[in-house]
Design a protein around this motif. Structure first.
Motif, PDB file in Angstrom:
ATOM      1  N   SER A  36      33.214  -7.867 -17.719  1.00 23.01           N
ATOM      2  CA  SER A  36      33.317  -7.069 -18.941  1.00 23.01           C
ATOM      3  C   SER A  36      34.746  -6.908 -19.433  1.00 23.01           C
ATOM      4  O   SER A  36      34.988  -6.190 -20.391  1.00 23.01           O
ATOM      5  CB  SER A  36      32.708  -5.675 -18.709  1.00 23.01           C
ATOM      6  N   SER A  37      35.731  -7.546 -18.792  1.00 21.72           N
ATOM      7  CA  SER A  37      37.106  -7.458 -19.276  1.00 21.72           C
ATOM      8  C   SER A  37      37.786  -8.805 -19.136  1.00 21.72           C
ATOM      9  O   SER A  37      37.520  -9.558 -18.202  1.00 21.72           O
ATOM     10  CB  SER A  37      37.890  -6.394 -18.506  1.00 21.72           C
ATOM     11  N   LEU A  38      38.645  -9.101 -20.081  1.00 23.10           N
ATOM     12  CA  LEU A  38      39.372 -10.370 -20.099  1.00 23.10           C
ATOM     13  C   LEU A  38      40.821 -10.083 -20.450  1.00 23.10           C
ATOM     14  O   LEU A  38      41.100  -9.280 -21.331  1.00 23.10           O
ATOM     15  CB  LEU A  38      38.769 -11.310 -21.152  1.00 23.10           C
ATOM     16  N   GLU A  39      41.724 -10.760 -19.771  1.00 23.06           N
ATOM     17  CA  GLU A  39      43.146 -10.578 -20.057  1.00 23.06           C
ATOM     18  C   GLU A  39      43.755 -11.911 -20.483  1.00 23.06           C
ATOM     19  O   GLU A  39      43.332 -12.975 -20.034  1.00 23.06           O
ATOM     20  CB  GLU A  39      43.868 -10.039 -18.816  1.00 23.06           C
ATOM     21  N   PHE A  40      44.770 -11.835 -21.332  1.00 23.56           N
ATOM     22  CA  PHE A  40      45.426 -13.034 -21.861  1.00 23.56           C
ATOM     23  C   PHE A  40      46.600 -13.429 -20.966  1.00 23.56           C
ATOM     24  O   PHE A  40      47.735 -13.587 -21.447  1.00 23.56           O
ATOM     25  CB  PHE A  40      45.901 -12.778 -23.287  1.00 23.56           C
ATOM     26  N   LEU A  41      46.331 -13.604 -19.696  1.00 21.24           N
ATOM     27  CA  LEU A  41      47.410 -13.820 -18.736  1.00 21.24           C
ATOM     28  C   LEU A  41      48.107 -15.167 -18.908  1.00 21.24           C
ATOM     29  O   LEU A  41      49.264 -15.309 -18.550  1.00 21.24           O
ATOM     30  CB  LEU A  41      46.874 -13.700 -17.302  1.00 21.24           C
ATOM     31  N   GLU A  42      47.411 -16.148 -19.436  1.00 18.94           N
ATOM     32  CA  GLU A  42      47.982 -17.486 -19.555  1.00 18.94           C
ATOM     33  C   GLU A  42      48.420 -17.809 -20.972  1.00 18.94           C
ATOM     34  O   GLU A  42      48.776 -18.949 -21.262  1.00 18.94           O
ATOM     35  CB  GLU A  42      46.957 -18.527 -19.090  1.00 18.94           C
ATOM     36  N   MET A  43      48.421 -16.811 -21.853  1.00 17.59           N
ATOM     37  CA  MET A  43      48.756 -17.058 -23.254  1.00 17.59           C
ATOM     38  C   MET A  43      50.055 -16.375 -23.646  1.00 17.59           C
ATOM     39  O   MET A  43      50.412 -15.331 -23.111  1.00 17.59           O
ATOM     40  CB  MET A  43      47.631 -16.552 -24.167  1.00 17.59           C
TER      41      MET A  43
ATOM     42  N   GLN B 159      31.918 -27.017 -23.587  1.00 20.54           N
ATOM     43  CA  GLN B 159      31.369 -26.008 -24.480  1.00 20.54           C
ATOM     44  C   GLN B 159      31.159 -24.693 -23.746  1.00 20.54           C
ATOM     45  O   GLN B 159      30.769 -24.679 -22.577  1.00 20.54           O
ATOM     46  CB  GLN B 159      30.030 -26.528 -25.014  1.00 20.54           C
ATOM     47  N   ALA B 160      31.434 -23.584 -24.431  1.00 22.55           N
ATOM     48  CA  ALA B 160      31.156 -22.262 -23.873  1.00 22.55           C
ATOM     49  C   ALA B 160      30.083 -21.592 -24.724  1.00 22.55           C
ATOM     50  O   ALA B 160      30.249 -21.439 -25.937  1.00 22.55           O
ATOM     51  CB  ALA B 160      32.412 -21.411 -23.846  1.00 22.55           C
ATOM     52  N   ILE B 161      28.982 -21.231 -24.090  1.00 22.18           N
ATOM     53  CA  ILE B 161      27.920 -20.491 -24.773  1.00 22.18           C
ATOM     54  C   ILE B 161      28.183 -19.013 -24.525  1.00 22.18           C
ATOM     55  O   ILE B 161      28.036 -18.522 -23.400  1.00 22.18           O
ATOM     56  CB  ILE B 161      26.531 -20.904 -24.244  1.00 22.18           C
TER      57      ILE B 161
ATOM     58  N   LEU C  48      36.467 -15.647 -27.746  1.00 29.04           N
ATOM     59  CA  LEU C  48      36.737 -16.779 -28.623  1.00 29.04           C
ATOM     60  C   LEU C  48      38.186 -17.243 -28.524  1.00 29.04           C
ATOM     61  O   LEU C  48      38.461 -18.449 -28.472  1.00 29.04           O
ATOM     62  CB  LEU C  48      36.403 -16.420 -30.073  1.00 29.04           C
ATOM     63  N   VAL C  49      39.126 -16.296 -28.477  1.00 31.71           N
ATOM     64  CA  VAL C  49      40.541 -16.656 -28.373  1.00 31.71           C
ATOM     65  C   VAL C  49      40.811 -17.396 -27.068  1.00 31.71           C
ATOM     66  O   VAL C  49      41.487 -18.435 -27.043  1.00 31.71           O
ATOM     67  CB  VAL C  49      41.437 -15.400 -28.491  1.00 31.71           C
ATOM     68  N   LEU C  50      40.275 -16.883 -25.981  1.00 30.67           N
ATOM     69  CA  LEU C  50      40.505 -17.526 -24.686  1.00 30.67           C
ATOM     70  C   LEU C  50      39.864 -18.911 -24.629  1.00 30.67           C
ATOM     71  O   LEU C  50      40.455 -19.858 -24.105  1.00 30.67           O
ATOM     72  CB  LEU C  50      39.981 -16.644 -23.556  1.00 30.67           C
ATOM     73  N   ILE C  51      38.669 -19.030 -25.182  1.00 31.79           N
ATOM     74  CA  ILE C  51      37.977 -20.320 -25.196  1.00 31.79           C
ATOM     75  C   ILE C  51      38.717 -21.313 -26.088  1.00 31.79           C
ATOM     76  O   ILE C  51      38.937 -22.475 -25.718  1.00 31.79           O
ATOM     77  CB  ILE C  51      36.520 -20.133 -25.669  1.00 31.79           C
ATOM     78  N   GLU C  52      39.128 -20.848 -27.269  1.00 29.68           N
ATOM     79  CA  GLU C  52      39.879 -21.711 -28.192  1.00 29.68           C
ATOM     80  C   GLU C  52      41.178 -22.190 -27.537  1.00 29.68           C
ATOM     81  O   GLU C  52      41.593 -23.342 -27.711  1.00 29.68           O
ATOM     82  CB  GLU C  52      40.195 -20.950 -29.479  1.00 29.68           C
ATOM     83  N   SER C  53      41.843 -21.313 -26.790  1.00 31.19           N
ATOM     84  CA  SER C  53      43.127 -21.673 -26.181  1.00 31.19           C
ATOM     85  C   SER C  53      42.977 -22.768 -25.133  1.00 31.19           C
ATOM     86  O   SER C  53      43.944 -23.453 -24.801  1.00 31.19           O
ATOM     87  CB  SER C  53      43.779 -20.435 -25.545  1.00 31.19           C
ATOM     88  N   LYS C  54      41.767 -22.955 -24.618  1.00 35.67           N
ATOM     89  CA  LYS C  54      41.503 -23.986 -23.614  1.00 35.67           C
ATOM     90  C   LYS C  54      40.944 -25.266 -24.226  1.00 35.67           C
ATOM     91  O   LYS C  54      40.617 -26.218 -23.514  1.00 35.67           O
ATOM     92  CB  LYS C  54      40.515 -23.455 -22.563  1.00 35.67           C
TER      93      LYS C  54
ATOM     94  N   PHE D  73      42.487 -18.471 -34.226  1.00 36.23           N
ATOM     95  CA  PHE D  73      41.678 -17.894 -35.294  1.00 36.23           C
ATOM     96  C   PHE D  73      41.549 -18.962 -36.383  1.00 36.23           C
ATOM     97  O   PHE D  73      42.471 -19.162 -37.174  1.00 36.23           O
ATOM     98  CB  PHE D  73      42.354 -16.630 -35.860  1.00 36.23           C
ATOM     99  N   PRO D  74      40.447 -19.681 -36.430  1.00 39.09           N
ATOM    100  CA  PRO D  74      40.344 -20.836 -37.333  1.00 39.09           C
ATOM    101  C   PRO D  74      40.574 -20.503 -38.804  1.00 39.09           C
ATOM    102  O   PRO D  74      41.147 -21.311 -39.542  1.00 39.09           O
ATOM    103  CB  PRO D  74      38.926 -21.364 -37.088  1.00 39.09           C
ATOM    104  N   GLU D  75      40.149 -19.308 -39.257  1.00 41.70           N
ATOM    105  CA  GLU D  75      40.360 -18.961 -40.661  1.00 41.70           C
ATOM    106  C   GLU D  75      41.833 -18.686 -40.950  1.00 41.70           C
ATOM    107  O   GLU D  75      42.294 -18.863 -42.084  1.00 41.70           O
ATOM    108  CB  GLU D  75      39.480 -17.762 -41.065  1.00 41.70           C
ATOM    109  N   PHE D  76      42.605 -18.289 -39.918  1.00 43.44           N
ATOM    110  CA  PHE D  76      44.054 -18.118 -40.085  1.00 43.44           C
ATOM    111  C   PHE D  76      44.726 -19.489 -40.227  1.00 43.44           C
ATOM    112  O   PHE D  76      45.609 -19.678 -41.054  1.00 43.44           O
ATOM    113  CB  PHE D  76      44.664 -17.400 -38.876  1.00 43.44           C
ATOM    114  N   VAL D  77      44.296 -20.407 -39.390  1.00 45.90           N
ATOM    115  CA  VAL D  77      44.872 -21.758 -39.410  1.00 45.90           C
ATOM    116  C   VAL D  77      44.683 -22.389 -40.787  1.00 45.90           C
ATOM    117  O   VAL D  77      45.591 -23.013 -41.343  1.00 45.90           O
ATOM    118  CB  VAL D  77      44.243 -22.635 -38.312  1.00 45.90           C
ATOM    119  N   GLU D  78      43.505 -22.195 -41.357  1.00 43.12           N
ATOM    120  CA  GLU D  78      43.201 -22.776 -42.671  1.00 43.12           C
ATOM    121  C   GLU D  78      44.106 -22.207 -43.756  1.00 43.12           C
ATOM    122  O   GLU D  78      44.598 -22.931 -44.629  1.00 43.12           O
ATOM    123  CB  GLU D  78      41.737 -22.512 -43.028  1.00 43.12           C
TER     124      GLU D  78
END
Length: 292
Positions: A220-227, A77-79, A98-104, A236-241
């Protein structure tokens, strides 16, 4: 040989906690460097103890996941701590997390701190309601209300959790309320820079409510290097639905006709800011320079 969990890594030493509560200070064997294996906090390991206090890590057991920032493994879990003010609440930064956490494959828990600084902010409460509506747990907290903060305790039970967010949002303050004896150092927001000072220097797992919680260095910055660009839509859970109603299988929700996600945005069933963030994340990944 005994097994245990790495609960702290510092200056080349790994502190391994065993089931009986003992901690052994270990070094990694040279074979790890040769095979480019870096033990991480959260790893389950096999170690060889030279005595009651020192030993060597012999093997790192398979991981179910790992994060780069912060460097940690086997997280349930990520808080994600975001302040209502100082620094100002940011949906784009929250969505990056959220995107990075979801991807893991890690479950997020959104914790909005410093609610005491707001008299009443309908806009912020609207954001909280929207994230709840798409399936996320959202807690509104304040260190001024310790009993309110303790509502987070049931979420920690028997899980390995990482606390993450910008510097200055109140991560260490949250831990100090949950475990006052920690006396973790905190700093106020820099009025010149508009952001908090980095008060946590390393990743360390602490036992709270029969679970483990990691305090991590603020960033304060995050990159999508592994995605890859095509992976973002699944975070994006609402997109998936809605995607089941798209005309084309594998719809990217960008230029395809009869896209159910874009239709939902137009009907305001999906928040337009979330869709804008999605498009910008995909473009960012596509514009990324290839690594050789």
């Amino acid at each position: 040989m005994p097994e245990g969990k790495i609960v702290k890594a510092l200056s080349g030493f790994y502190y391994v906690l065993t089931a009986d509560g003992k901690i052994t200070q270990c070094r990694g064997r040279g074979v790890f460097r040769k095979n480019k294996i870096t033990p991480l906090v959260g790893d389950s390991v096999v170690f060889q103890a030279e005595n009651d206090q020192e030993g060597y890590i012999m093997d790192v057991l398979p991981r179910k996941n790992e994060l780069v920032r912060p460097p940690i493994a086997n997280i349930d879990q990520a808080i994600l701590v975001f302040s209502a003010m100082e620094p100002e609440f940011s949906t784009v930064l929250l969505d990056r997390f959220l995107v990075l956490i979801e991807s893991k494959g890690v479950s997020p828990l959104i914790c909005i701190s410093k609610m005491d600084l707001l008299d009443e902010d309908a806009k912020l409460l609207g954001f909280a309601d929207y994230y709840r509506s798409i399936g996320y747990e959202v807690l509104l907290t304040s260190t001024k209300e310790p009993e309110q903060l303790k509502e987070i305790l049931p979420y920690l039970k028997e899980k390995s959790s990482v606390i993450a967010g910008q510097s200055g949002v109140g991560k260490s303050s949250l831990l100090n309320v949950l475990r006052p004896e920690l006396e973790l150092k905190t700093d106020n927001i820099s009025s010149h820079l508009g952001r908090g000072k980095h008060t946590t220097r390393h990743v360390e797992l602490m036992e709270i409510n029969n679970g483990f919680v990691a305090d991590t260095p603020g960033f304060s910055s995050l990159e999508f290097l592994e995605m890859e660009a095509e992976d973002v839509k699944d975070c994006f859970p609402e997109f998936v639905e809605k995607s089941h109603d798209c005309k084309f299988r594998g719809c990217t929700h960008l230029k395809e006709p009869k896209c159910a996600v874009k239709a939902a945005v137009e009907k305001e069933e999906i928040a337009s800011y979330r869709y804008k963030h999605y498009v910008s994340f995909v473009e960012e990944i596509k514009d990324r320079k290839p690594r050789y």
